[in-house]
Each structure stands twice: as C-alpha cells, then as structure tokens.
Design a protein around this motif. Structure first.
Motif, PDB file in Angstrom:
ATOM      1  N   ASP A 266       0.990  -1.441   0.161  1.00  0.00           N
ATOM      2  CA  ASP A 266      -0.242   0.213  -0.155  1.00  0.00           C
ATOM      3  C   ASP A 266       0.840   1.164   0.677  1.00  0.00           C
ATOM      4  N   ASP A 267       2.265   1.032  -0.096  1.00  0.00           N
ATOM      5  CA  ASP A 267       2.788   2.495   0.213  1.00  0.00           C
ATOM      6  C   ASP A 267       3.743   2.094  -0.887  1.00  0.00           C
ATOM      7  N   LEU A 268       3.470   3.071  -2.564  1.00  0.00           N
ATOM      8  CA  LEU A 268       4.731   2.865  -3.081  1.00  0.00           C
ATOM      9  C   LEU A 268       5.404   4.115  -3.299  1.00  0.00           C
ATOM     10  N   SER A 269       5.435   4.813  -2.098  1.00  0.00           N
ATOM     11  CA  SER A 269       6.036   6.531  -2.435  1.00  0.00           C
ATOM     12  C   SER A 269       7.681   5.934  -2.638  1.00  0.00           C
ATOM     13  N   ASN A 270       8.314   4.926  -2.546  1.00  0.00           N
ATOM     14  CA  ASN A 270       9.601   4.898  -2.590  1.00  0.00           C
ATOM     15  C   ASN A 270      10.079   4.434  -4.063  1.00  0.00           C
ATOM     16  N   VAL A 271       9.348   3.929  -4.829  1.00  0.00           N
ATOM     17  CA  VAL A 271       8.609   3.100  -6.177  1.00  0.00           C
ATOM     18  C   VAL A 271       8.908   4.648  -6.939  1.00  0.00           C
ATOM     19  N   LEU A 272      10.070   4.344  -8.184  1.00  0.00           N
ATOM     20  CA  LEU A 272      10.053   5.647  -9.238  1.00  0.00           C
ATOM     21  C   LEU A 272       9.326   4.385 -10.741  1.00  0.00           C
ATOM     22  N   GLY A 273       9.514   5.386 -11.174  1.00  0.00           N
ATOM     23  CA  GLY A 273       9.688   5.042 -12.337  1.00  0.00           C
ATOM     24  C   GLY A 273       7.567   4.418 -13.021  1.00  0.00           C
ATOM     25  N   ILE A 274       7.160   5.001 -11.517  1.00  0.00           N
ATOM     26  CA  ILE A 274       5.292   4.771 -11.388  1.00  0.00           C
ATOM     27  C   ILE A 274       4.137   5.752 -11.639  1.00  0.00           C
ATOM     28  N   THR A 275       2.904   5.528 -12.325  1.00  0.00           N
ATOM     29  CA  THR A 275       2.224   6.349 -11.147  1.00  0.00           C
ATOM     30  C   THR A 275       1.291   5.918 -11.069  1.00  0.00           C
ATOM     31  N   TYR A 276       0.570   6.310 -10.104  1.00  0.00           N
ATOM     32  CA  TYR A 276      -0.194   5.244  -9.397  1.00  0.00           C
ATOM     33  C   TYR A 276      -1.377   6.660  -7.747  1.00  0.00           C
ATOM     34  N   ARG A 277      -2.336   5.727  -7.367  1.00  0.00           N
ATOM     35  CA  ARG A 277      -3.469   6.366  -6.998  1.00  0.00           C
ATOM     36  C   ARG A 277      -3.202   6.192  -5.253  1.00  0.00           C
TER      37      ARG A 277
END
Length: 483
Positions: free
Chosen positions: A145-156
C-alpha cells in the motif's frame, strides 16, 4: 503472492508489442515480449506467476474475466496501446467488476506517455508502470500500500494521482532472464510469426535503447529511451545456444533490438562467438543502412543471418533530413548493393506523409524503392503516436484528424490514416499507399524474381502465406469500396 500477466483480449489479432499495433495485412503476430521479460523476473524473485496471451488463445472478455476469478491472483499486469486503449479500458473494467480486490498494473507505450490521463480515463487501473518495467513490478508488489519509494510509476494515493520520477535505465541487461524460457513455459511458438521470417520463429533482444533521433518512432520516446544498452556477448549467445539446443523446432531467431547494428564491432563479436560455438542458426535483425559495412554484413551472413529489416523511410533527402533520420540516400544504396552481393534478404520499410513530404517526394520514395529493390517492402502512412515529435508537428499544424483513440483502427482492425495534409487528405493518402504497394508487388518483374529467389520449400511457403494473406486483404478492401 500471485501475479497474472495478461496480453489483454482484443477483437482482432493485434500485436501490442509491435511498433505498429494493428492487425497486420500479412498475418504477422508478435510475441508479447515486454510482459514476458517482466514475468521472467518475477519468476526468479519467487512469485507465483502465470501468463496468458488472450489474443493468441482467441479468448473473449467474458472468458478472461472468468479466468481471472479462478486464478485468485493478487496482481494483474497488462499493456495498452494507443490504438487499442478504448477497448482495453472496457476489458479492465470488466475484470475489476468481478474481481474487485485484484490490483491492476498497466504498462506499454501509451500508458507511459500519457500515464496520468490513462488513470483518469480508466479508474480501475491501480498503477501504471512506465517505460521498461521488468524490475518495477517486484517493487510494486513489495511496496504493497506504500508506493512512495517506487520510481517509474504513476499510482493512486486516495483521490490523488501521483506521478513518480522515472526510474534509471537498466544498464546491465545481463540481469534480465532468458525470455525464450518464458515463451517455452507459457506460450505456443506456433501462434507467432513474421511474414518475412521462417516459421516457427522467436523474438529476443540483445540490447535496448536507440541513440538515433527519428521524429516518428515511439519506442525511444516511451519504452526504451535513447541510451543504447547491451547484453554481454557471452550472455546473449548463451540464449541463442539455449534456443538452438532446447528449442530445435525454432526455424528462425529474430533479434528485436531497435537497431541491432548500432555498434558494428559488437555485432562482429556476437557473430564470431556464434561461429566459435559451432551454432548452426538462422537469424534476422532490425538494422540501419548506415551502421554496417560490407565486412560486417559478411560475418553476419557467415554466422547465419538471413534477412535485414531496414527503415529506408524516404527516397527524398530533404524529407530524411526533416525527419532527423540521420542517413544519406547514398548510404542506403550502398547498403542495398552489399546485401545483394552477399545474398542477404532485405525487408525495406518506407513511410509516406512524413514531415516535408508532398506528392512529388512520395513518388521519389517509390522510385528509390525500385532502385534499392528490397525482397519485401512496406509502404505505410506515418502514424502520429503520442510522445513523438511527429505527433506534436501534425497537432501544431492542425493536420491531426482526431485524438479519439477509439477511431484509430477501422472496422477491420487496421490503422486509419489519421492525418489530413494540404496536398492529400487521409483518404487520398490511403489510396496512394495502396497504389504504391500494388505497383511494387504486382509487377511481373517482381513476381518472377521473387519466385526464382525463393525456390527453397520453407521460403516458398513463407512467401505464399504472406502473399495470399495480403491479396485477400486487398480483395476485401476493394469489395468494401464497391459496396
């Protein structure tokens, strides 16, 4: 944790991985190689992985929805393209409606260039994995649920759409799995073919990225960038040897790199390694007319190269310069001469409606095609893919007919001409294109020479299959016009 990779269903046999996503006029069908590479990475990471090519299996949306329900997958990964996105959204919505807890990740050229718009248009997409996403998928699933450190994405994030920074390009391509093993596990190789390749064939990459600046090509602007990155010679030839040893039914290997021959010294090293290992291969590749000389072609031929796919694009130098092709007509003539001398087949690609074109330059292109005289030829209208400089140009000039992507394909699954030029509207461009194809392919000289050059049984079957498919396409199109 389980992830299901889907080549989403469509009403026509369309190759989403193609640089030209439409139903082809000669029966070509690409492997869904982007999702296959990512699936291979996830397998190595220990995830429970399934992969289904819904198009190859002729699956309906209803069948796919049911398959997803039974799979109990936690994540689904698929791709969309500009020409298929309207239908893809409907499929994604149907999946989410019946499996509301599954997280849906989407990648591909269109999603990369217009990631925020895509998520606004399709509320059922949870994450867009932009550009090369081989290792992004693992990070998305690990992040939960925490994608704040994933590069190369666009998320909600709640009601917000967050566009993360691009991830750095993968420099060491030896970290990628052998995609041929993924094909072997999940796909039937007989479902895929090139009109110009012996069948069954297989598609692999030895490099990613294209350093050239053509203003119409979508891949460098979306998936792989302009930075040329390579697998080591040892690593790449290891996969060729694996295919040769473990998949002996494969008759031809196609090296799907944007331009395999960017570094001719590396090409020579690959060919030398093939010869040193005693591999009896048949292979083909994408190339440029100004990146290989006679000596390079010679060792390519000796190591099993059968055919070169080259983008000549135009027979007018000013048009080539306008498109930033970075090539001279003299170099293309030299390339064609060397290929003929060595007995290498050539598939020549030409485009009409490029920046700088008019009726006279289009005729120049046809005359030049007769000069270089490739074994197979493709005249096609230029397509304004979002993210390309060509798209920006036609939009700025007011030539772009529509940005309603549901209208990109006609009722038969072929790309419409999407540009109205001052010298020819879209209907005239289509007529010019078809006329060029007829003038080239239906001349007595071409038919006679092609027959003599393809007396080998496998070549004869390939030519007949592609030829019959294309003739049926033209007959059907002519019949529709009459009606």
């Amino acid at each position: 944790m389980k992830i299901l990779f889907l080549n989403l269903p469509y009403k026509f046999d369309i190759s989403r991985a193609s640089r030209w996503p439409e139903k082809t006029k000669s029966g070509t069908m690409y492997y869904p190689y982007w999702i296959c590479y990512a699936a291979g990475v996830c397998m190595e990471k220990g995830y429970d992985v399934d992969l289904v090519d819904c198009i190859a299996r002729k699956m309906t949306t209803e069948q796919v929805v049911e398959y997803v329900k039974k799979s109990n997958a936690d994540y689904i990964m698929g791709e969309i393209t500009t020409s298929t996105c309207a239908h893809d959204y409907e499929v994604i919505h149907a999946i989410k409606k019946e499996s509301p807890n599954v997280k849906i990740i989407i990648g591909g050229t269109h999603a990369t260039v217009l990631s925020k718009k895509v998520m606004e248009e399709c509320l059922d997409i949870d994450v867009v994995a932009r550009q090369e996403y081989d290792f992004t998928i693992d990070e998305i699933m690990s992040g939960g649920d925490d994608l704040s450190n994933v590069l190369g994405i666009t998320y909600r994030n709640g009601n917000d759409i967050v566009v993360q920074k691009d991830r750095p390009w993968l420099e060491n391509l030896d970290k990628l799995p052998m995609v041929s093993k993924v094909y072997e596990k999940f796909l039937d190789v007989h479902d895929y073919c090139y009109a110009f390749a012996q069948s069954p064939m297989i598609q692999v990459f030895s490099s990613r990225g294209c350093p050239f600046m053509c203003n119409f090509c979508s891949y460098p602007e979306s998936m792989s960038g302009r930075r040329f990155r390579v697998r080591s010679v040892q690593n790449f030839v290891d996969e060729l040897e694996y295919i040769h040893t473990n998949m002996p039914y494969i008759r031809e290997i196609f090296i799907e790199d944007d331009t395999f021959t960017v570094d001719k010294e590396r090409v020579k090293q690959v060919c030398a390694e093939i010869l040193n290992r005693g591999l009896k291969l048949v292979w083909s590749c994408n190339t440029r007319a100004n990146t290989i000389d006679y000596d390079t072609m010679k060792i390519m031929k000796e190591s099993g190269c059968r055919l070169l796919v080259v983008g000549y694009e135009s027979g007018n130098q000013k048009v080539l310069d306008e498109t930033r092709k970075g090539i001279k007509l003299e170099q293309s003539l030299e390339f064609a001469k060397n290929a003929k001398k060595l007995g290498l087949k050539v598939f020549g690609c030409f485009m009409i409606g490029l920046k700088g074109d008019d009726r006279n330059t289009i005729e120049d292109t046809f005359k030049f095609a007769k000069k270089v005289y490739p074994d197979m030829v493709f005249f096609q209208q230029a397509v304004p893919f979002p993210g390309t400089a060509f798209y920006e140009w036609v939009k700025k000039e007011g030539y772009l007919r529509t940005e309603d992507y549901s209208k990109w394909l006609n009722s038969d699954g072929y790309l419409n001409c999407l540009v109205d030029y001052p010298y020819a509207d879209h209907k005239e461009i289509e007529k010019i294109r078809d006329n060029l194809m007829s003038r080239y392919y239906f001349s007595f000289t071409y038919i006679f020479k092609t027959f003599l050059a393809n007396l080998d049984w496998f070549e004869f079957k390939r030519v007949m299959k592609g030829g019959v498919t294309y003739i049926l396409f033209r007959i059907k199109k002519a019949f529709k016009r009459e009606c």
